[in-house]
Design a protein around this motif. Structure first.
Motif, mmCIF file in Angstrom:
data_model
loop_
_atom_site.group_PDB
_atom_site.id
_atom_site.type_symbol
_atom_site.label_atom_id
_atom_site.label_comp_id
_atom_site.label_asym_id
_atom_site.label_seq_id
_atom_site.Cartn_x
_atom_site.Cartn_y
_atom_site.Cartn_z
ATOM 1 N N ASP A 1 8.659 10.694 -4.045
ATOM 2 C CA ASP A 1 9.302 11.156 -5.289
ATOM 3 C C ASP A 1 9.968 10.000 -6.024
ATOM 4 O OD1 ASP A 1 8.464 13.707 -4.843
ATOM 5 O OD2 ASP A 1 10.333 14.382 -3.920
ATOM 6 N N ASP A 2 10.718 9.173 -5.281
ATOM 7 C CA ASP A 2 11.388 8.032 -5.913
ATOM 8 C C ASP A 2 10.376 7.075 -6.528
ATOM 9 O OD1 ASP A 2 13.735 9.130 -5.094
ATOM 10 O OD2 ASP A 2 14.042 7.766 -3.404
ATOM 11 N N LEU A 3 9.284 6.851 -5.808
ATOM 12 C CA LEU A 3 8.251 5.954 -6.317
ATOM 13 C C LEU A 3 7.643 6.514 -7.600
ATOM 14 C CD1 LEU A 3 6.556 3.367 -5.653
ATOM 15 C CD2 LEU A 3 4.897 4.913 -4.617
ATOM 16 N N GLY A 4 7.412 7.825 -7.639
ATOM 17 C CA GLY A 4 6.837 8.423 -8.837
ATOM 18 C C GLY A 4 7.747 8.282 -10.038
ATOM 19 N N CYS A 5 9.052 8.483 -9.840
ATOM 20 C CA CYS A 5 9.993 8.342 -10.965
ATOM 21 C C CYS A 5 9.977 6.928 -11.515
ATOM 22 C CB CYS A 5 11.399 8.711 -10.495
ATOM 23 S SG CYS A 5 11.587 10.456 -10.030
ATOM 24 N N LEU A 6 9.795 5.943 -10.635
ATOM 25 C CA LEU A 6 9.790 4.556 -11.080
ATOM 26 C C LEU A 6 8.478 4.180 -11.752
ATOM 27 C CD1 LEU A 6 11.116 1.725 -11.088
ATOM 28 C CD2 LEU A 6 10.108 1.370 -8.826
ATOM 29 N N MET A 7 7.363 4.607 -11.174
ATOM 30 C CA MET A 7 6.062 4.135 -11.635
ATOM 31 C C MET A 7 5.495 4.940 -12.800
ATOM 32 S SD MET A 7 5.265 1.426 -10.181
ATOM 33 C CE MET A 7 5.983 0.442 -8.877
ATOM 34 N N ARG B 1 0.326 11.855 -8.061
ATOM 35 C CA ARG B 1 0.747 11.849 -6.659
ATOM 36 C C ARG B 1 0.233 13.113 -5.985
ATOM 37 N NH1 ARG B 1 6.850 11.843 -7.284
ATOM 38 N NH2 ARG B 1 6.328 12.719 -9.316
ATOM 39 N N ILE B 2 -0.462 12.963 -4.895
ATOM 40 C CA ILE B 2 -1.047 14.114 -4.197
ATOM 41 C C ILE B 2 -0.654 14.040 -2.722
ATOM 42 C CG2 ILE B 2 -3.162 15.297 -3.538
ATOM 43 C CD1 ILE B 2 -4.485 14.171 -6.019
ATOM 44 N N VAL B 3 0.031 15.071 -2.244
ATOM 45 C CA VAL B 3 0.339 15.206 -0.817
ATOM 46 C C VAL B 3 -0.713 16.129 -0.226
ATOM 47 C CG1 VAL B 3 2.020 15.948 0.889
ATOM 48 C CG2 VAL B 3 2.784 14.809 -1.205
ATOM 49 N N GLU B 4 -1.611 15.581 0.570
ATOM 50 C CA GLU B 4 -2.779 16.334 1.037
ATOM 51 C C GLU B 4 -2.481 17.194 2.258
ATOM 52 O OE1 GLU B 4 -5.703 13.313 1.652
ATOM 53 O OE2 GLU B 4 -6.200 13.160 -0.476
ATOM 54 N N THR B 5 -1.476 16.860 3.034
ATOM 55 C CA THR B 5 -1.146 17.627 4.241
ATOM 56 C C THR B 5 0.369 17.789 4.309
ATOM 57 O OG1 THR B 5 -0.920 15.667 5.655
ATOM 58 C CG2 THR B 5 -3.127 16.630 5.457
ATOM 59 N N ALA B 6 0.799 18.618 5.230
ATOM 60 C CA ALA B 6 2.227 18.708 5.500
ATOM 61 C C ALA B 6 2.729 17.363 6.024
ATOM 62 C CB ALA B 6 2.504 19.817 6.510
ATOM 63 N N LEU B 7 3.934 16.978 5.617
ATOM 64 C CA LEU B 7 4.495 15.682 5.999
ATOM 65 C C LEU B 7 5.625 15.868 7.005
ATOM 66 C CD1 LEU B 7 4.713 13.844 2.556
ATOM 67 C CD2 LEU B 7 2.851 13.816 4.221
ATOM 68 N N PRO B 8 5.877 14.881 7.860
ATOM 69 C CA PRO B 8 7.036 14.970 8.763
ATOM 70 C C PRO B 8 8.336 14.994 7.961
ATOM 71 C CG PRO B 8 5.533 13.201 9.414
ATOM 72 C CD PRO B 8 5.099 13.656 8.063
ATOM 73 N N ARG B 9 9.324 15.665 8.509
ATOM 74 C CA ARG B 9 10.614 15.692 7.826
ATOM 75 C C ARG B 9 11.231 14.293 7.767
ATOM 76 N NH1 ARG B 9 12.597 20.527 6.622
ATOM 77 N NH2 ARG B 9 11.681 22.359 7.625
ATOM 78 N N LEU C 1 9.441 -0.198 3.148
ATOM 79 C CA LEU C 1 8.390 0.766 2.813
ATOM 80 C C LEU C 1 8.273 0.919 1.298
ATOM 81 C CD1 LEU C 1 6.299 2.880 3.585
ATOM 82 C CD2 LEU C 1 8.158 4.536 3.848
ATOM 83 N N ARG C 2 9.401 1.048 0.613
ATOM 84 C CA ARG C 2 9.358 1.156 -0.850
ATOM 85 C C ARG C 2 8.804 -0.126 -1.475
ATOM 86 N NH1 ARG C 2 14.426 3.829 0.080
ATOM 87 N NH2 ARG C 2 14.323 6.029 -0.526
ATOM 88 N N GLN C 3 9.180 -1.278 -0.899
ATOM 89 C CA GLN C 3 8.696 -2.552 -1.447
ATOM 90 C C GLN C 3 7.176 -2.635 -1.367
ATOM 91 O OE1 GLN C 3 10.551 -5.954 0.348
ATOM 92 N NE2 GLN C 3 9.371 -7.448 -0.821
ATOM 93 N N ILE C 4 6.608 -2.203 -0.246
ATOM 94 C CA ILE C 4 5.147 -2.226 -0.093
ATOM 95 C C ILE C 4 4.496 -1.300 -1.106
ATOM 96 C CG2 ILE C 4 3.239 -1.691 1.475
ATOM 97 C CD1 ILE C 4 5.142 -2.387 3.799
ATOM 98 N N LEU C 5 4.993 -0.065 -1.203
ATOM 99 C CA LEU C 5 4.367 0.909 -2.097
ATOM 100 C C LEU C 5 4.530 0.507 -3.561
ATOM 101 C CD1 LEU C 5 5.394 4.229 -0.319
ATOM 102 C CD2 LEU C 5 3.195 3.035 -0.227
ATOM 103 N N ILE C 6 5.670 -0.063 -3.920
ATOM 104 C CA ILE C 6 5.849 -0.524 -5.303
ATOM 105 C C ILE C 6 4.868 -1.639 -5.617
ATOM 106 C CG2 ILE C 6 7.440 -1.784 -6.810
ATOM 107 C CD1 ILE C 6 9.707 -0.118 -5.600
ATOM 108 N N ASN C 7 4.667 -2.557 -4.664
ATOM 109 C CA ASN C 7 3.675 -3.621 -4.875
ATOM 110 C C ASN C 7 2.278 -3.046 -5.082
ATOM 111 O OD1 ASN C 7 5.126 -6.007 -4.907
ATOM 112 N ND2 ASN C 7 5.073 -6.267 -2.694
#
Length: 672
Positions: free
Chosen positions: A330-336, A349-357, A366-372
């Motif tokens: 969600d944070d990445l989507g707001c930025l990008m 942004r597509i979440v294809e399966t249930a995600l761990p809490r 993790l955010r740095q990698i995804l932002i790159n």
């Protein structure tokens, strides 16, 4: 008469010839003998060592077999005990069937272990262990009989009793003694083999001293070989130094360009603000925004360089805390979404399966990698869009979390893909001109992915886009708590309509100053100290929008009429165009790093077409040889970025005056 004695011929002792021959024969004979002795020594030693190793291998195999059989006995014993206990607990007949199936296997394993060393096994195991085994079988058989009779409580009492536990302990201790004894015996046999090998090594050493004379003849050849190897090593070292120095020079030149380009805008607009050049509030706001934006760009470059330095020094630290992956997305989507919308492309942004809490990870890295990854995808995509897919991949026991960034951009071929993760590298040299960047982002992302325990891979096809996938291990599936996936993330940014006129804002005076449609300065305006370029017609070829506005502002405030183009191809067309309404120019300001056609090739084309207009090079490359390269391509002068306003105006005045003197000659020759 005197008789004359016969003249004697010179006499050489016969032994001299024999000695001379011996000096040639004996060394050869000794060499032959030494070589033969060496061969015999090698053969005998090799045969003995082979036999010793075969013996050692046999012992090692036996030791392995002891371990395997002992482990099997332990396992089967536990299976029998569990079967009996489960039968007593549940009363199900299948447990007795399982017991009967494994008891035979246990007997076979015990027989196999005894066959390895019967005497030693019987001595260590002893009759008490065999008796304990017999009693255990009897008690377990009795327990099954009680279960069959419906007396499960009594069966459990038998299996939980002290007698059963004591016999189990006695049986296990006996088997352990047998295993330890067999392993110790195998170790002693190995030590004997080692001693025999040591004796053979000493014998080989003694014979080796005798046979060493055979290698004297090869001493010179060995010396020559080493000399040749040293020379080859020196050449390789010299070549490696050259490659390293060339890479360093390319890196320094690239960093110089990346740092000086935003510095041009920062220092230029700071100078505008300092000298009161921004007269309205809108101009001042635009100048401050430009300085801030380019300052952030400089900070990003510096952070990339520092991250690479930390990675190479092994000083990169990460933390492991609980992170909500959906919150990260969600944070990445707001930025990008802002970047995607500004470029007019879709971001989904597509979440294809249930995600761990939550997942144990470093949220910052993790955010740095995804932002790159997402930032690169947006940068290299002009049409279509970028999609971030998030899913959990499960196998039999473990799971992993995958972030896949897909784009419909330019894509890469196999060769470009192979070097895309190298530092300071992009798909090819033109990418740096067209898209900019340091080429450090993917290198940093790869190392960060490894630091947080993940892996980054890429797949691409030219003209169809790329997919970069970050995979993070999650561990056993049973330990994960998943959130509901009823609501999937939807597209948050779609393509917006754009037009050439939307590239600059008409409401901003600074933007209007960079527009090629600005009203030209009257030719009748006299040149004075405040407007030294009054009436001058200047073509500015610059691909950076901030630098376009800044340089055009300086020139227009000096009285010049400025036409702005953003690549070398348009600059050539503007100068050589045949349209009757095409403005002609007094001089050209040419940025040397531009997309489509760079300044070097654009200047060469102008000169090849007979254009004699003064061309002043603008470049952020200021390394040794850059000025000469610009002049060789046909430029008349050289200005380095950041651009100094006074130097820019003085250079334009000087070359404009030369252009005026040569105007008549150009008109007579029909050249531009």
């Amino acid at each position: 008469m005197e008789s004359s004695a016969p003249e004697l011929a010179p006499h050489f002792p016969p032994s001299d010839d024999r000695t001379t021959g011996a000096r040639h024969v004996l060394p050869k004979l000794a060499l032959v003998v030494a070589l033969c002795a060496s061969l015999l020594l090698a053969a005998s030693a090799g045969l003995t060592i082979q036999l010793a190793y075969e013996r050692t291998g046999e012992l090692a195999a036996r030791e392995h077999q002891v371990h395997a059989l002992t482990a099997q006995i332990r396992y089967l014993d536990e299976v029998l005990t569990m079967s009996a206990c489960m039968s007593a607990a549940t009363g199900e007949p299948r447990w007795q069937a399982r017991y009967d199936a494994h008891v035979t296997q246990l007997d076979d394993a015990i027989v196999g272990l005894r066959e390895l060393a019967p005497l030693l096994f019987d001595r260590e195991v002893g009759e008490d262990t065999d008796a304990a085994n017999v009693r255990l079988v009897a008690m377990e058989t009795h327990a099954f009989e009680l279960v069959a009779a419906g007396r499960r409580a009594e069966a459990r009492a038998v299996l939980d009793g002290e007698a059963y536990a004591r016999d189990k302990e006695l049986y296990a201790a006996g088997n352990q003694r047998a295993q330890d004894a067999l392993i110790e015996w195998a170790g002693r046999e190995n030590e004997k083999g080692d001693r025999r090998l040591a004796m053979l090594a000493v014998l080989s050493l003694g014979l080796g001293v005798v046979t060493s004379i055979a290698w004297i003849a090869f001493a010179h050849g060995e010396r020559d070989r080493r000399t040749t190897a040293a020379l080859a090593q020196e050449r390789a070292r010299s070549l490696a130094e050259q490659v390293s120095n060339r890479a360093k020079s390319q890196f320094v030149a690239h960093m110089s360009h990346e740092l000086r380009t935003p510095m041009t805008a920062i220092l230029g607009y700071a100078e505008v603000l300092r000298d009161g050049g921004a007269e309205s509030a809108a101009e001042r706001a635009a100048a401050v925004e430009t300085i801030h934006r380019n300052g952030e760009h400089l900070l990003a470059i510096i952070n990339d360089i520092l991250d690479v330095s930390k990675i190479e020094a092994g000083a990169m630290t990460v933390e492991r805390i609980d992170v909500d992956p959906r919150r990260v997305v969600d944070d990445l989507g707001c930025l990008m979404e802002v970047r995607a919308r500004a470029k007019g492309i879709a971001f989904e942004r597509i979440v294809e399966t249930a995600l761990p809490r939550s997942i144990p990870c470093d949220p910052l890295r993790l955010r740095q990698i995804l932002i790159n990854l997402v930032g690169n995808a947006i940068k290299f995509t002009d049409k279509g869009g970028v999609t971030l897919r998030v899913r959990v991949d499960k196998n039999a026991a473990d799971a992993s979390l995958a972030f896949a960034v897909e784009d419909t951009g330019i894509g890469m071929n196999a060769e470009q893909l192979a070097r895309v993760f190298r530092p300071f590298a992009q798909a090819d040299e033109t990418m740096a001109r067209r898209f900019g960047g340091t080429g450090l982002g993917l290198t940093i992302s790869t190392h960060l992915a490894e630091c947080i325990g993940g892996k980054l891979v890429a797949a691409s096809e030219p003209g169809r886009g790329s997919v970069f996938t970050l995979t993070l291990p999650l561990g056993p599936v049973a330990q994960l708590e998943f959130t509901s996936n009823e609501i999937a993330l939807d597209a948050v940014a779609g393509p917006l309509p754009t037009s050439p006129s939307s590239r600059t804002s008409a409401a901003s005076p600074l933007a209007a100053a960079s527009s090629s449609d600005a009203a030209p300065a009257p030719a009748s305006v006299a040149r004075d100290t405040e407007r030294p370029l009054a009436g001058a017609r200047i073509l500015l070829a610059e691909d950076g929008r901030d630098n376009q506005r800044l340089i055009a502002l300086h020139l227009r405030r000096a009285g010049a009429e400025v036409t702005v183009v953003d690549d070398g191809r348009r600059a050539v067309d503007a100068v050589l165009g045949e349209e009757p309404d095409r403005a002609k120019f007094d001089l050209v300001l040419m940025d040397m790093q531009m997309p489509e056609l760079d300044g070097y090739d654009a200047t060469r084309r102008l000169r090849e077409a007979g254009c004699a207009l003064p061309v002043i090079a603008l470049t952020a490359h200021t390394m040794a040889g850059d000025r000469e390269r610009c002049l060789r391509s046909g430029c008349d002068d050289f200005l380095s970025k950041p651009i100094d306003r006074r130097a820019l105006v003085l250079a334009c005045v000087a070359w404009r005056n030369r252009s005026d003197v040569a105007a008549a000659a150009r008109a007579a020759s029909g050249k531009v």
